[in-house]
Design an enzyme around this catalytic site. Sequence first.
Site, PDB file in Angstrom:
ATOM      1  N   ASP A  97      -5.207  -4.387  -4.795  1.00  0.00           N
ATOM      2  CA  ASP A  97      -3.776  -4.393  -4.454  1.00  0.00           C
ATOM      3  C   ASP A  97      -2.956  -5.121  -5.510  1.00  0.00           C
ATOM      4  OD1 ASP A  97      -3.462  -3.062  -1.887  1.00  0.00           O
ATOM      5  OD2 ASP A  97      -4.677  -4.681  -1.051  1.00  0.00           O
ATOM      6  N   HIS A 104      -4.215   0.237  -6.015  1.00  0.00           N
ATOM      7  CA  HIS A 104      -2.983   0.507  -5.256  1.00  0.00           C
ATOM      8  C   HIS A 104      -1.851  -0.253  -5.934  1.00  0.00           C
ATOM      9  CE1 HIS A 104      -0.822  -0.046  -1.072  1.00  0.00           C
ATOM     10  NE2 HIS A 104      -0.106   0.674  -1.920  1.00  0.00           N
ATOM     11  N   MET A 130       0.764   3.988   4.568  1.00  0.00           N
ATOM     12  CA  MET A 130       0.869   2.548   4.845  1.00  0.00           C
ATOM     13  C   MET A 130       1.077   2.346   6.347  1.00  0.00           C
ATOM     14  SD  MET A 130       0.457   0.859   2.022  1.00  0.00           S
ATOM     15  CE  MET A 130       0.584  -0.698   2.914  1.00  0.00           C
ATOM     16  N   GLY A 185       3.014  -5.487   0.987  1.00  0.00           N
ATOM     17  CA  GLY A 185       3.403  -6.784   0.441  1.00  0.00           C
ATOM     18  C   GLY A 185       2.498  -7.918   0.865  1.00  0.00           C
ATOM     19  N   GLY A 237      -1.222  -9.125   3.213  1.00  0.00           N
ATOM     20  CA  GLY A 237      -2.373  -8.831   4.063  1.00  0.00           C
ATOM     21  C   GLY A 237      -2.147  -9.459   5.435  1.00  0.00           C
ATOM     22  N   GLY A 238      -2.988  -9.098   6.365  1.00  0.00           N
ATOM     23  CA  GLY A 238      -2.982  -9.762   7.669  1.00  0.00           C
ATOM     24  C   GLY A 238      -1.832  -9.410   8.589  1.00  0.00           C
ATOM     25  N   GLY A 269      -3.630  -3.593   8.509  1.00  0.00           N
ATOM     26  CA  GLY A 269      -3.935  -3.882   9.915  1.00  0.00           C
ATOM     27  C   GLY A 269      -5.059  -3.045  10.483  1.00  0.00           C
ATOM     28  N   GLY A 316      -8.641  -5.407   4.679  1.00  0.00           N
ATOM     29  CA  GLY A 316      -8.664  -6.697   3.996  1.00  0.00           C
ATOM     30  C   GLY A 316      -9.146  -7.782   4.933  1.00  0.00           C
ATOM     31  N   SER A 317      -8.237  -8.245   5.788  1.00  0.00           N
ATOM     32  CA  SER A 317      -8.552  -9.365   6.684  1.00  0.00           C
ATOM     33  C   SER A 317      -9.736  -9.079   7.587  1.00  0.00           C
ATOM     34  CB  SER A 317      -7.352  -9.674   7.581  1.00  0.00           C
ATOM     35  OG  SER A 317      -6.189  -9.730   6.822  1.00  0.00           O
TER      36      SER A 317
HETATM   37  C1  DX5 Z   1      -0.732  -4.508   1.939  1.00  0.00           C
HETATM   38  C2  DX5 Z   1      -1.895  -4.063   1.093  1.00  0.00           C
HETATM   39  C3  DX5 Z   1      -3.149  -3.921   1.869  1.00  0.00           C
HETATM   40  C4  DX5 Z   1      -3.661  -5.203   2.436  1.00  0.00           C
HETATM   41  C5  DX5 Z   1      -4.341  -4.887   3.711  1.00  0.00           C
HETATM   42  O1  DX5 Z   1       0.442  -4.452   1.208  1.00  0.00           O
HETATM   43  O2  DX5 Z   1      -1.630  -2.810   0.503  1.00  0.00           O
HETATM   44  O3  DX5 Z   1      -4.170  -3.257   1.139  1.00  0.00           O
HETATM   45  O4  DX5 Z   1      -4.562  -5.866   1.585  1.00  0.00           O
HETATM   46  O5  DX5 Z   1      -4.662  -6.070   4.325  1.00  0.00           O
HETATM   47  P1  DX5 Z   1      -5.048  -6.162   5.860  1.00  0.00           P
HETATM   48  O6  DX5 Z   1      -6.260  -5.286   6.054  1.00  0.00           O
HETATM   49  O7  DX5 Z   1      -5.313  -7.602   6.044  1.00  0.00           O
HETATM   50  O8  DX5 Z   1      -3.863  -5.652   6.641  1.00  0.00           O
HETATM   51 ZN    ZN Z   2      -3.381  -1.639  -0.417  1.00  0.00          ZN
END
Ligand code: DX5
Ligand code: ZN
Length: 230
Positions: free
Chosen positions: A36, A67, A144, A149, A151-152, A184, A204-205
């Site tokens: 990211d 990304h 999206m 912007g 994570g989490g 998410g 991610g999280s």
């Molecule tokens: C958000 C990023 C995602 C993010 C996802 O802007 O593009 O790739 O890392 O993180 P989680 O899985 O924690 O929502």
């Molecule tokens: Zn991403």
Amino acid sequence: MTPPLIAPSILAADFANLQRDIELLNDSEADWIHVDVMDGVFVPNISFGLPVCEAVNRHATKPLDVHLMIVQPERYIEAFAKAGAAHPDRPGGITVHLEACPHLHRTLAQIRETGCRAGVALNPHSPVELLADVLDNIDLILIMSVNPGFGGQTFIPHTLQKIRKLRKLLAGSGHAPLIEVDGGVGTDNAAALVEAGADVLVAGSSVFRATHPKEAIHALKEFNPSAPQA
Ligand code: DX5
Ligand code: ZN
């Protein structure tokens, strides 16, 4: 139904132990490594850029799924391709945002020229129909499921409808780009997302904050529509 590809996002990794976390992904059922890149202009946050992508590439054994959440992404495609996205033995992809590309058709061609998969990301407010006239040029569509912007964040439930709509659009088009979902995503919504039509889940999280990240990846991948979802 085929199990989804899993692309853990290193945004949630421990940057002081990045090599360790990349090796963990190498040794897991993850299919791609999601990278990211945020510029503090297109999105309100700054994550990292080329040197970190290069460092990830040095240790990764899986394709990089880059990304780009940046303005004027066309200026950096070549550089991110060289930084690992277009690795000859494990070619990955570069995804740009529709909202950042006034000349999307040209930018997609530029990505394909590097040997990468060409992806387009749609923010939650951008309708899938906006891609109808470039389907021929796209290898992956990233939906999206949060505002990009950070994570989490909490998954936006409307995403499920949006994926179904995109599936319908693609069904009548003769094109079959992969559908990826980002934001998410966890075991609570993975099955519903795959049923709606998602091919690739970014997480991610839910991976890196788990006590056992490899098991979390396994749980996301092990898609079983008849299993009760937590
Ligand atoms: C958000 C990023 C995602 C993010 C996802 O802007 O593009 O790739 O890392 O993180 P989680 O899985 O924690 O929502
Ligand atoms: Zn991403």
